[in-house]
Design a protein around this motif. Sequence first.
Motif, PDB file in Angstrom:
ATOM      1  N   LEU A   1      41.865  46.471  17.384  1.00 27.39           N
ATOM      2  CA  LEU A   1      42.801  46.185  18.475  1.00 27.39           C
ATOM      3  C   LEU A   1      43.385  44.782  18.355  1.00 27.39           C
ATOM      4  O   LEU A   1      44.551  44.558  18.706  1.00 27.39           O
ATOM      5  N   SER A   2      42.607  43.828  17.874  1.00 25.08           N
ATOM      6  CA  SER A   2      43.136  42.469  17.701  1.00 25.08           C
ATOM      7  C   SER A   2      44.261  42.453  16.677  1.00 25.08           C
ATOM      8  O   SER A   2      45.269  41.750  16.853  1.00 25.08           O
ATOM      9  N   THR A   3      44.124  43.242  15.622  1.00 20.80           N
ATOM     10  CA  THR A   3      45.184  43.324  14.617  1.00 20.80           C
ATOM     11  C   THR A   3      46.437  43.961  15.201  1.00 20.80           C
ATOM     12  O   THR A   3      47.563  43.492  14.952  1.00 20.80           O
ATOM     13  N   ILE A   4      46.258  45.011  15.986  1.00 20.94           N
ATOM     14  CA  ILE A   4      47.401  45.663  16.622  1.00 20.94           C
ATOM     15  C   ILE A   4      48.080  44.722  17.608  1.00 20.94           C
ATOM     16  O   ILE A   4      49.316  44.668  17.704  1.00 20.94           O
ATOM     17  N   ALA A   5      47.300  43.944  18.347  1.00 21.93           N
ATOM     18  CA  ALA A   5      47.871  42.992  19.301  1.00 21.93           C
ATOM     19  C   ALA A   5      48.689  41.919  18.593  1.00 21.93           C
ATOM     20  O   ALA A   5      49.763  41.518  19.067  1.00 21.93           O
ATOM     21  N   ILE A   6      48.214  41.456  17.441  1.00 22.44           N
ATOM     22  CA  ILE A   6      48.964  40.451  16.676  1.00 22.44           C
ATOM     23  C   ILE A   6      50.268  41.058  16.158  1.00 22.44           C
ATOM     24  O   ILE A   6      51.322  40.402  16.184  1.00 22.44           O
ATOM     25  N   LEU A   7      50.234  42.305  15.700  1.00 21.41           N
ATOM     26  CA  LEU A   7      51.456  42.968  15.248  1.00 21.41           C
ATOM     27  C   LEU A   7      52.447  43.119  16.403  1.00 21.41           C
ATOM     28  O   LEU A   7      53.663  42.915  16.229  1.00 21.41           O
ATOM     29  N   ALA A   8      51.952  43.474  17.588  1.00 21.79           N
ATOM     30  CA  ALA A   8      52.823  43.598  18.756  1.00 21.79           C
ATOM     31  C   ALA A   8      53.445  42.255  19.117  1.00 21.79           C
ATOM     32  O   ALA A   8      54.633  42.182  19.475  1.00 21.79           O
TER      33      ALA A   8
END
Length: 329
Positions: free
Chosen positions: A66-73
């Motif tokens: 989820l942290s990776t997805i949040a950074i992409l967002a």
Amino acid sequence: MMLSRAFKSCSTFAATDCSGNQDVLSVPYSRHTHRQAHHLTHNQAPRKNLSRYFQIISTTTVLSLLSTIAILAAAYLSSLALLPKSASTKIRLLFIWHAFDALIHSILEGSYLYNCFFSYTTHPPGLWTKTPSTLASPYLPPNVHFLGHQDRLYGAEYGTTPFSALWREYAKADHRWAGTDLTVISLELLTVFLGAPIALWICYCLRRQRADTWFWMVVLATGELYGGFMTFAPEWLSGSTNLDTTNVMYTWVYLFFFNTLWVWIPGWVLWEAYARISGNARFIQRNAAALRGLDVRQRAVGAEEAVAGSAGSTAASSTPGSDGRKKTR
């Protein structure tokens, strides 16, 4: 802290003592305990099904993804806020990638360096009754001590922050990231303190449409490919002793997917840069004569304007009262 404890509970394995009884030993995660647990598992029971190949998704796993997805967002939202609406899809993708790259390097990989330099223990792992004067790290060559401290063991393995738990999770696939592997740390110092600022500068260049944008993208993409090669080449040459490829999650998500992102996309950036630079060079070659003629005409026009300006300033200086002083009667 809860993530750290949850992870450590997953590092518990069963060991048989001399009397034949099984004692459960809670040992901090390391490549040695991982290999011992893996060896015991294989020796105790035959393989019955393929379930052992699949990682049991823990809270740390979910939070890490989820942290990776949040950074992409965040990278995508920054492109909407900073780029003009008329920006092409290619420019927007390049901006998102470099913003994502900068955030990953500065936040996640920056936290790895923080753990390497500031997370440590003075107590050796295992059931030591007395702390020895010199601690040997399993991530360093014999008689080598990180930062020269013989009484400390550094790395995310000994940290208590959520980022420490994140790197211990990734270290299940590549054990070097739990400790202080010197090759990895050296590459990460360049990545965090040089690669991340260049990625941010590229985002600024894309926004301002600077002419040197492609040069900086070539510099960063080349560095990314070199860093990836130097991260894994020592493992390939030594039989991949630190990599766990027996698990689908570790092999195809942690190792393959997350690392080859920094192969395919920098490769694409280099291809686009080659097409742009070579295209401009071919245009100049085909239109060399016309460009030279245009340059000559522009120089002539510039010279005429300079002469006219000089004549005008001379005429103005010869006019009475042109020195700006107020005339008196």
